[in-house]
Design a protein around this motif. Structure first.
Motif, PDB file in Angstrom:
ATOM      1  N   VAL A 188       0.842  -1.201   0.000  1.00 30.13           N
ATOM      2  CA  VAL A 188       0.000   0.000   0.000  1.00 30.13           C
ATOM      3  C   VAL A 188       0.878   1.252   0.000  1.00 30.13           C
ATOM      4  CG1 VAL A 188      -1.634   1.323   1.403  1.00 30.13           C
ATOM      5  CG2 VAL A 188      -1.928  -1.140   1.153  1.00 30.13           C
ATOM      6  N   PRO A 189       0.574   2.254  -0.856  1.00 35.23           N
ATOM      7  CA  PRO A 189       1.394   3.476  -0.903  1.00 35.23           C
ATOM      8  C   PRO A 189       1.432   4.182   0.452  1.00 35.23           C
ATOM      9  CG  PRO A 189      -0.190   3.432  -2.699  1.00 35.23           C
ATOM     10  CD  PRO A 189      -0.528   2.292  -1.816  1.00 35.23           C
ATOM     11  N   SER A 190       2.560   4.821   0.738  1.00 34.96           N
ATOM     12  CA  SER A 190       2.749   5.369   2.075  1.00 34.96           C
ATOM     13  C   SER A 190       1.779   6.523   2.362  1.00 34.96           C
ATOM     14  CB  SER A 190       4.185   5.832   2.250  1.00 34.96           C
ATOM     15  OG  SER A 190       4.509   6.777   1.260  1.00 34.96           O
ATOM     16  N   ILE A 191       1.365   7.230   1.314  1.00 29.85           N
ATOM     17  CA  ILE A 191       0.459   8.358   1.530  1.00 29.85           C
ATOM     18  C   ILE A 191      -0.868   7.890   2.130  1.00 29.85           C
ATOM     19  CG2 ILE A 191      -0.538   8.290  -0.802  1.00 29.85           C
ATOM     20  CD1 ILE A 191       0.362  11.554   0.806  1.00 29.85           C
ATOM     21  N   VAL A 192      -1.248   6.642   1.762  1.00 29.34           N
ATOM     22  CA  VAL A 192      -2.485   6.077   2.306  1.00 29.34           C
ATOM     23  C   VAL A 192      -2.348   5.891   3.822  1.00 29.34           C
ATOM     24  CG1 VAL A 192      -4.069   4.125   2.220  1.00 29.34           C
ATOM     25  CG2 VAL A 192      -3.010   4.974   0.116  1.00 29.34           C
ATOM     26  N   TYR A 193      -1.176   5.449   4.244  1.00 23.40           N
ATOM     27  CA  TYR A 193      -0.945   5.329   5.691  1.00 23.40           C
ATOM     28  C   TYR A 193      -1.024   6.696   6.352  1.00 23.40           C
ATOM     29  CZ  TYR A 193       0.384   0.453   5.269  1.00 23.40           C
ATOM     30  OH  TYR A 193       0.363  -0.880   5.048  1.00 23.40           O
TER      31      TYR A 193
END
Lengths: 293, 277
Positions: free
Chosen positions: A123-128
Motif C-alpha cells: 500500500v502506498p505510504s500516503i495512504v498510511y
C-alpha cells in the motif's frame, strides 16, 4: 574415425560454455549499473552539500538565511521518531510473525491474515498518512505530535517487519523444534528459547530494512502535519516535530540555489544516520551469528 | 498378564492363514508400555496397521523392517511427536502408566517429559554443551544442582571425559558421534521412563556406532529403550526383544535371539537372512 570423448571440438559443449559466459557478463553488467548509478548520486550529493557541512549546520535551527540554517530540530526529530517507531513496531511485528509461524493453528483465519499482511506491504505510504491523520491525529486526539508520527510510521513498516521475520523464522531447521518438543517443551517455550534466537540475525536484517524505509519516508509525515519550520526541540512524545526528509523537502522547494545545496547537506546527514544504523545492525548480527556457531 | 495374551494373540493373528506351528512363548518381563491394536495413517493412507506388542521395562526393544514399513512412524507416535505432522491419525491404544497416551485427558507435553527421544540425525541446539543438557530440566522446574545433573547425564552418555573442559563451548563444534551422544545425554537429563531412538546411528561412522551401542547396553539397567534400526546386526547385537514390521503389518514379535535364529514366520526368516529388504 572414432573421436575421443574428451576432444574439445565438441561444438555442443562449446556453445553451452559460450551461453554461460554471456549470461555471466549480463549479470555482472546489471550489477555494476546499479552500483554506478548509486555512486553517481552519492558523488553529486556530496559535491553539492559538503561545503555546508559543519558543526554549525548540525547545531542550528532552520532559518531564512542559508548561512545560518541548520538541521538541529530535524535531526533530533528524526532520532526521536526512529526510536519511538522501533519501540512500537519491533515487538508487535516480531510477536505477530512468531504467532503466525509457530503458535497459531494454520487455519483459514491465519491464511486471511497472511494474505492481508502481504497486501498491506504494497500500500502506498500516503495512504498510511491518511489513516494516521484520521485515527491518531483526529480520532485519538494525539494532534500533530511525535506519537502520531511514530504510530503512523509503525503501521507503514509493520508488514515489512512481519514478512521478513516470518521468512527468518522459517529458516530455523525443524529438527531443532523437534528436539525441544521431545524434551517436553511447549510451543511457546520452544519458540522463545530456540526459534527466536536462531532466527535473530534474519529478523534484525528485516527490522533494519524497515526502519531505514521509515527514516526516509516523507509523505505520511506531511499528511499528518509534521511542521516544516521548527525552531525548537521536542521535549516529549506529545510535542510537535519535524524530521530530516521534511526539512530536505522544504529546502528543495525553495527557489534559491543555496537552499538546494543545504538540502544536499541534509541528505548527507540522513545518509550518515542510516549507515550508522545499518552498521550497528551488521555488527550485532555478526556477533550473534558467531555465538551460534 | 495382558501382555502375554497380547503377544500370543498377535502371533496367532498373523499366522492364522499359515500352516506353521507356533512354539508357545511366555513374556517374562514387566510391561511398561503396551502397544495395543495401533493403526496410523497419513491423510488416509495407512502406514501402520493393527499392530500390538508390549515394551518391556529395562529392556531394549528394537523395531526392524524394510524402508517405508512404518517403523519410524510407529516409534514417533509413542511420544506423540506425530502431532506436529499434518494429516496423521492414530487409532488404538498406547497404554503407559495406566493411561492411553492419546486420551483427550492426557497432555502430550507431559507424555514427552516422560518418554524421551533421540533422532536420526544429531540435532543439538546451537548453544553450549552445558545449555544443551540443562535446558530441558530447567524448563521443567528442576531444582537440584544443575552442574551435578549435567555431569551425571554426560557421564551416562559416555561423553563427560571428552567434553569436561569445554562445557561452555558450542555443541556444534563436536563431531557427529559426539553430537549424537550429547543428544542422548540431553534426553537422559530428563530422566525419562522410556527412551525412543529413531535410527540413532544411521548418520554415524562404525566407531561412533559401536560407542553408542556399548552405551545402550549400559543404560538398560536404568532405562527402557525402544530403538528403530535398519541394521539387523545392530538389532541382533543389542536388543532383548525385536518387532519385525513389513508394509505396516507386524509380521513377528519375540525375543531377539529366537526371532533371529528360529523365526516363526517365513517372511521374518527371509528378511533376517538378507533375502530381501
Amino acid at each position: 574415425m572414432k573421436r575421443s570423448p574428451l576432444e574439445l571440438s565438441n561444438t555442443n559443449i562449446q556453445k553451452r560454455h559460450r551461453k554461460a559466459r554471456m549470461f555471466r557478463l549480463l549479470c555482472a553488467g546489471v550489477t555494476w549499473l546499479g552500483a554506478a548509478l548509486l555512486a553517481i548520486l552519492l558523488i553529486q550529493i556530496t559535491l553539492d552539500g559538503i561545503k555546508w557541512l559543519d558543526i554549525q549546520f548540525l547545531t542550528s535551527f532552520p532559518s531564512r538565511f542559508p548561512y545560518k540554517a541548520g538541521v538541529k530540530s530535524a535531526l533530533v526529530g528524526t532520532l526521536w521518531l526512529i526510536t519511538m517507531i522501533a519501540i512500537v513496531s519491533i515487538p508487535i511485528g516480531v510477536a505477530t510473525a512468531l504467532y503466525l509461524e509457530e503458535l497459531s493453528h494454520k487455519g483459514r483465519i491465519a491464511k486471511i491474515v497472511e494474505v492481508n499482511i502481504a497486501n498491506l506491504a504494497g500500500v502506498p505510504s500516503i495512504v498510511y498518512g491518511i489513516i494516521g491523520l484520521a485515527i491518531f491525529v483526529r480520532g485519538l486526539g494525539f494532534e500533530r505530535s511525535l506519537v502520531s508520527g511514530a504510530l503512523t510510521m509503525s503501521l507503514l513498516i509493520l508488514p515489512v517487519i512481519i514478512i521478513a521475520s516470518r521468512e527468518a523464522i522459517k529458516t530455523v531447521p525443524m529438527s531443532i523444534r523437534h528436539a525441544a518438543y521431545a524434551l517436553g517443551a511447549t510451543k511457546l517455550q520452544t519458540a522463545w528459547a530456540h526459534v527466536l534466537p536462531a532466527s535473530f540475525p534474519g529478523i534484525l536484517t528485516g527490522v533494519i530494512l524497515a526502519l531505514s524505509r521509515a527514516i526516509g519516508e516523507t509523505a505520511p509525515l506531511i499528511m499528518i502535519g509534521a511542521l516544516t519550520y521548527v525552531a525548537f526541540l521536542p521535549e516529549g512524545p506529545m510535542d510537535s516535530f519535524t524530521a530530516l526528509p521534511i526539512q530536505i523537502f522544504n529546502w528543495v522547494s525553495r527557489p534559491q540555489q543555496e537552499f538546494h545545496e543545504l538540502a544536499a547537506g541534509g541528505i548527507i546527514v540522513l545518509l550518515v544516520v542510516l549507515l550508522t544504523m545499518n552498521a550497528t545492525a551488521i555488527f550485532i548480527r555478526h556477533k550473534t551469528e558467531k555465538k551460534l556457531q | 498378564m495382558s501382555a502375554i495374551n497380547l503377544l500370543e494373540e498377535s502371533i496367532v493373528e498373523k499366522t492364522a492363514g499359515e500352516s506353521e506351528s507356533i512354539p508357545s512363548q511366555t513374556f517374562p518381563d514387566e510391561v511398561i508400555l503396551d502397544i495395543d491394536n495401533v493403526s496410523i495413517s497419513y491423510s488416509g493412507n495407512p502406514a501402520v496397521k493393527h499392530v500390538s506388542f508390549p515394551i518391556a521395562k529395562n529392556r531394549i526393544t528394537s523395531i526392524i523392517g524394510p524402508s517405508g514399513c512404518g517403523k519410524s512412524t510407529l516409534l514417533r507416535s509413542i511420544n506423540r511427536m506425530n502431532d506436529f505432522i499434518d494429516g496423521v491419525t492414530v487409532d488404538g491404544n498406547f497404554i503407559y502408566a495406566g493411561h492411553n497416551v492419546y486420551s483427550s485427558r492426557i497432555d502430550p507435553v507431559e507424555v514427552r517429559r516422560n518418554i524421551g527421544m533421540v533422532f536420526q540425525k544429531p540435532n543439538p541446539f546451537p548453544k553450549t554443551i552445558y545449555k544443551n543438557i540443562s535446558w530441558g530440566p530447567q524448563i521443567n522446574g528442576f531444582t537440584g544442582s544443575m552442574d551435578e545433573l549435567v555431569e551425571k547425564s554426560l557421564r551416562q552418555a559416555a561423553l563427560w571425559d571428552e567434553v569436561r573442559d569445554r562445557l561452555h563451548e558450542s555443541a556444534l563444534g563436536l563431531s557427529g558421534g559426539q553430537q549424537q551422544r550429547l543428544c542422548i545425554a540431553r534426553a537422559l537429563a530428563m530422566e525419562p521412563d522410556i527412551l525412543l531412538m529413531d535410527e540413532p546411528c544411521s548418520a554415524l561412522d562404525p566407531i561412533s556406532t559401536s560407542h553408542i551401542e556399548d552405551l545402550l547396553f549400559d543404560l538398560k539397567s536404568r532405562y527402557t529403550i525402544v530403538i528403530v534400526t535398519h541394521n539387523m546386526q545392530q538389532a541382533a547385537r543389542i536388543s532383548d526383544y525385536t518387532a519385525f514390521l513389513e508394509m505396516g503389518d507386524l509380521i513377528e514379535f519375540g525375543i531377539t535371539d529366537q526371532l533371529f535364529t528360529r523365526p516363526n514366520q517365513k517372511r521374518t526368516e527371509e528378511y533376517v537372512t538378507g533375502r530381501f529388504g
